[in-house]
Scaffold this active site. Structure first.
Site, PDB file in Angstrom:
ATOM      1  N   LYS A 172     -14.699   1.702  16.923  1.00  0.00           N
ATOM      2  CA  LYS A 172     -14.313   3.110  16.742  1.00  0.00           C
ATOM      3  C   LYS A 172     -14.540   3.382  15.255  1.00  0.00           C
ATOM      4  O   LYS A 172     -13.700   3.044  14.422  1.00  0.00           O
ATOM      5  CB  LYS A 172     -12.840   3.288  17.121  1.00  0.00           C
ATOM      6  CG  LYS A 172     -12.437   4.711  17.535  1.00  0.00           C
ATOM      7  CD  LYS A 172     -12.693   5.775  16.507  1.00  0.00           C
ATOM      8  CE  LYS A 172     -11.626   5.806  15.437  1.00  0.00           C
ATOM      9  NZ  LYS A 172     -11.957   6.796  14.355  1.00  0.00           N
ATOM     10  N   GLY A 203     -14.407   9.181  17.894  1.00  0.00           N
ATOM     11  CA  GLY A 203     -13.170   9.915  18.155  1.00  0.00           C
ATOM     12  C   GLY A 203     -12.220   9.806  16.982  1.00  0.00           C
ATOM     13  O   GLY A 203     -12.547   9.212  15.949  1.00  0.00           O
ATOM     14  N   GLY A 205      -8.486   8.816  15.085  1.00  0.00           N
ATOM     15  CA  GLY A 205      -7.629   7.639  15.060  1.00  0.00           C
ATOM     16  C   GLY A 205      -6.522   7.690  16.105  1.00  0.00           C
ATOM     17  O   GLY A 205      -6.389   6.777  16.927  1.00  0.00           O
ATOM     18  N   PRO A 206      -5.723   8.766  16.098  1.00  0.00           N
ATOM     19  CA  PRO A 206      -4.609   8.810  17.049  1.00  0.00           C
ATOM     20  C   PRO A 206      -5.062   8.808  18.515  1.00  0.00           C
ATOM     21  O   PRO A 206      -4.303   8.376  19.380  1.00  0.00           O
ATOM     22  CB  PRO A 206      -3.908  10.133  16.699  1.00  0.00           C
ATOM     23  CG  PRO A 206      -4.261  10.355  15.258  1.00  0.00           C
ATOM     24  CD  PRO A 206      -5.659   9.835  15.103  1.00  0.00           C
ATOM     25  N   GLY A 209      -8.690   5.618  18.500  1.00  0.00           N
ATOM     26  CA  GLY A 209      -8.249   4.431  17.757  1.00  0.00           C
ATOM     27  C   GLY A 209      -7.046   3.772  18.415  1.00  0.00           C
ATOM     28  O   GLY A 209      -7.032   2.560  18.650  1.00  0.00           O
ATOM     29  N   GLU A 247      -7.275  -4.840   6.942  1.00  0.00           N
ATOM     30  CA  GLU A 247      -7.798  -4.714   5.568  1.00  0.00           C
ATOM     31  C   GLU A 247      -7.387  -3.334   5.086  1.00  0.00           C
ATOM     32  O   GLU A 247      -7.963  -2.331   5.499  1.00  0.00           O
ATOM     33  CB  GLU A 247      -9.336  -4.836   5.557  1.00  0.00           C
ATOM     34  CG  GLU A 247      -9.867  -6.180   6.016  1.00  0.00           C
ATOM     35  CD  GLU A 247      -9.585  -7.302   5.043  1.00  0.00           C
ATOM     36  OE1 GLU A 247      -9.268  -7.021   3.867  1.00  0.00           O
ATOM     37  OE2 GLU A 247      -9.641  -8.467   5.463  1.00  0.00           O
ATOM     38  N   CYS A 281     -11.490   0.348  -1.897  1.00  0.00           N
ATOM     39  CA  CYS A 281     -10.157  -0.253  -1.742  1.00  0.00           C
ATOM     40  C   CYS A 281      -9.829  -1.217  -2.869  1.00  0.00           C
ATOM     41  O   CYS A 281      -8.675  -1.376  -3.229  1.00  0.00           O
ATOM     42  CB  CYS A 281     -10.066  -0.950  -0.390  1.00  0.00           C
ATOM     43  SG  CYS A 281     -11.427  -2.070  -0.103  1.00  0.00           S
ATOM     44  N   GLU A 382      -2.088   4.684  -4.045  1.00  0.00           N
ATOM     45  CA  GLU A 382      -3.550   4.646  -4.018  1.00  0.00           C
ATOM     46  C   GLU A 382      -4.080   6.083  -4.008  1.00  0.00           C
ATOM     47  O   GLU A 382      -3.772   6.855  -3.105  1.00  0.00           O
ATOM     48  CB  GLU A 382      -4.015   3.917  -2.757  1.00  0.00           C
ATOM     49  CG  GLU A 382      -5.507   3.738  -2.691  1.00  0.00           C
ATOM     50  CD  GLU A 382      -5.933   3.023  -1.424  1.00  0.00           C
ATOM     51  OE1 GLU A 382      -5.511   3.436  -0.326  1.00  0.00           O
ATOM     52  OE2 GLU A 382      -6.717   2.068  -1.527  1.00  0.00           O
TER      53      GLU A 382
END
Ligand code: NAD
Length: 475
Positions: A172, A203, A205-206, A209, A247, A281, A382
């Site tokens: 995904k 698609g 995430g909610p 995912g 990660e 990141c 972040e």
């Protein structure tokens, strides 16, 4: 730039492009224009893709390792053959400057896939412990969920070791930057990967995912993204006790010691902060310097910032493009405003649009905050933009303490007069990787985080092990 193959806008399930309902616009952040659409997959598409991956697993896991490695190397060749097309696509979908897309966005997957292919040959697939034969076996069907900042690299860093391990994969990709995943699906087919071994469901995430993370047919989820989403993936995956590798984000510190070569520390340090517009990141977003050197460092950093031209990412000379989306631009701007409100000194940049850039683009100004204290939001959270916080410290113990004072522990750096002194400080940092005096990125060294930067390790031998189960057979 528009999507250049038919497969780019479809799901890829059981070896074929599969159309789906709904639409998510893919927007070029430099122009604000919609350049493609991907379908908005959900439970039905995830079910179909996981089913295909389950059916493909017995044959793929029984394929000799040498043949699986050969398949990964053919995929790598396919990426190489489409190098320019993929670089252009990444620049169009998330704004990475074209020179950076060519060198790093494409260079990383080339290096990591070669790295895991190399370690597979010497890997201990079985060993004897007393009267036991201990064998390493693929974990099964892997659900991979990836972010937008390195859209191809993040996928290949999961796909290549999973395939070498003998796993089958449902991906995904990020809905913000999904186009290279579609191109990669076509490349895997051209490389002769059997149907169902690699599947892509687009698609949000909610929806897609979480359906993937929750699916009982998925044996492991390998997730790269934010802490908030990673936490949710872990929760959803817990219902079926699946392995979850995460990660996540970072707030990495670059500790400059009093005997370091200052100009190198600032130059390399700023490069690692502004890399990919700060949307990395591992970015070294906190520069920790002895109090007595603070003002000199800020001066050097401000002068260095002038070399980071902001603008059109298709221009070969651009060093910082737009943020990946208008949402990201807004998020970074809010952090800049918060830094000012909290009393950080604005040495350069700040909220607002850089001079000379397109009004339609999601641009922010590269920014340096000076005199930042550890309790400030810009020192803790972040930001994911080109923003450096320069933080003074009184002695090395305090420097280490500040470095370890966030919820994160992904990367970091030390600049020291001697390598020995640098390694001594590196060992005290609670973080998954530390570069001493600008040590180069190693594509086969383990990569991953301490604390809320995640669980597990990617790349090289450690990355391969992540996709394996261990079985003891007593004789
Ligand atoms: P994000 O967490 O918003 O999204 C990442 C992926 O997770 C996307 O595919 C998204 O659709 C999906 N997702 C979101 N909510 C989900 C949910 N509830 N369930 C399942 N999946 C969900 O992150 P992003 O904005 O795309 O990327 C930026 C973040 O990624 C930053 O925090 C960055 O530090 C992190 N990141 C970490 C690494 C690493 O290797 N440690 C590498 C790159 C980026």
């Amino acid at each position: 730039m528009t999507a250049s193959t038919d497969t780019m806008t479809d799901h890829w399930i059981d070896g074929s492009p599969t159309t789906g309902a709904g639409a998510i616009a893919v927007v070029n952040p430099a122009t604000g224009e919609t350049i493609a659409e991907v379908p908005r997959g959900g439970t039905a598409e995830i079910d179909a893709a996981v089913g295909a991956a389950q059916r493909a697993f017995p044959a793929w896991s029984a394929t000799p390792v040498a043949d699986r490695v050969a398949a990964v190397l053919r995929i790598r060749e396919g990426i190489k053959a489409r190098h320019e097309e993929l670089a252009q696509s990444i620049t169009a979908e998330m704004g990475s400057p074209i020179a950076f897309s060519r060198s790093v966005q494409l260079g990383m997957p080339m290096a990591s896939s070669k790295g895991v292919a190399g370690v597979a040959e010497s890997f201990a697939w079985s060993e004897e412990i007393g009267n036991s034969l201990v064998v390493r076996e693929p974990i099964g069907v892997v659900g991979a969920i990836t972010p937008w900042n390195y859209p191809l690299h993040q996928v290949v860093a999961k796909l290549a070791p999973a395939l070498v391990a003998g796993c089958t994969v449902v991906l995904k990709p990020s809905e913000v930057a999904p186009l290279t995943a579609g191109a990669l699906a076509a490349i895997t087919a051209e490389a002769g990967l059997p149907a169902g071994v690699f599947n892509v469901v687009h698609g949000t995430g909610p929806e897609a995912g979480e359906a993937l993370a929750a699916h009982p047919g998925v044996d492991m989820v390998s997730f790269t993204g934010s802490v908030a989403a990673g936490r949710r993936v872990q929760e959803v995956g817990a219902a079926t006790v699946k392995r979850v590798a995460l990660e996540l984000g970072g707030k990495s510190a670059n500790i400059v010691l009093d005997d370091a070569e200052l100009s190198k520390a600032v130059k390399v340090g700023l490069g690692n902060c502004f890399i990919n517009g700060g949307q990395t990141c591992t970015a070294w977003t906190r520069l920790l310097v002895p109090e007595a050197l603070h003002d000199q460092v800020v001066e050097l950093a401000v002068a260095q910032t002038a070399k980071y031209g902001v603008g059109d990412p298709t221009d070969e000379s651009t060093r910082i493009g737009p943020m990946s989306s208008a949402t990201q631009q807004e998020r970074v701007t809010q952090y800049l405003e918060r830094g000012v409100a909290d009393g950080a000194q604005l040495a350069v940049g700040g909220p607002g649009r850089p001079d000379g850039v397109s009004e339609a683009g999601a641009y922010v100004r590269p920014t340096i905050f000076a005199g930042v204290r550890r309790d400030m939001t810009v020192a803790q959270e972040e930001i994911f933009g080109p923003v450096l916080s320069v933080m003074p410290y009184s002695d090395v113990d305090e420097a280490v303490d500040i470095a370890n004072s966030t919820i994160y522990g992904l990367a970091g750096a030390v600049f020291a007069g001697t390598q020995e002194r640098g390694v001594e400080v590196a060992r005290r940092m609670r973080t998954g990787q530390v570069d001493v005096n600008g040590g180069a990125f190693n594509p086969v060294a383990p990569f991953g985080g301490y604390k809320q930067s995640g669980t597990g390790r990617e790349l090289g031998r450690y990355g391969l092990e992540e996709f394996l189960e261990i079985k003891s057979i007593q004789l």
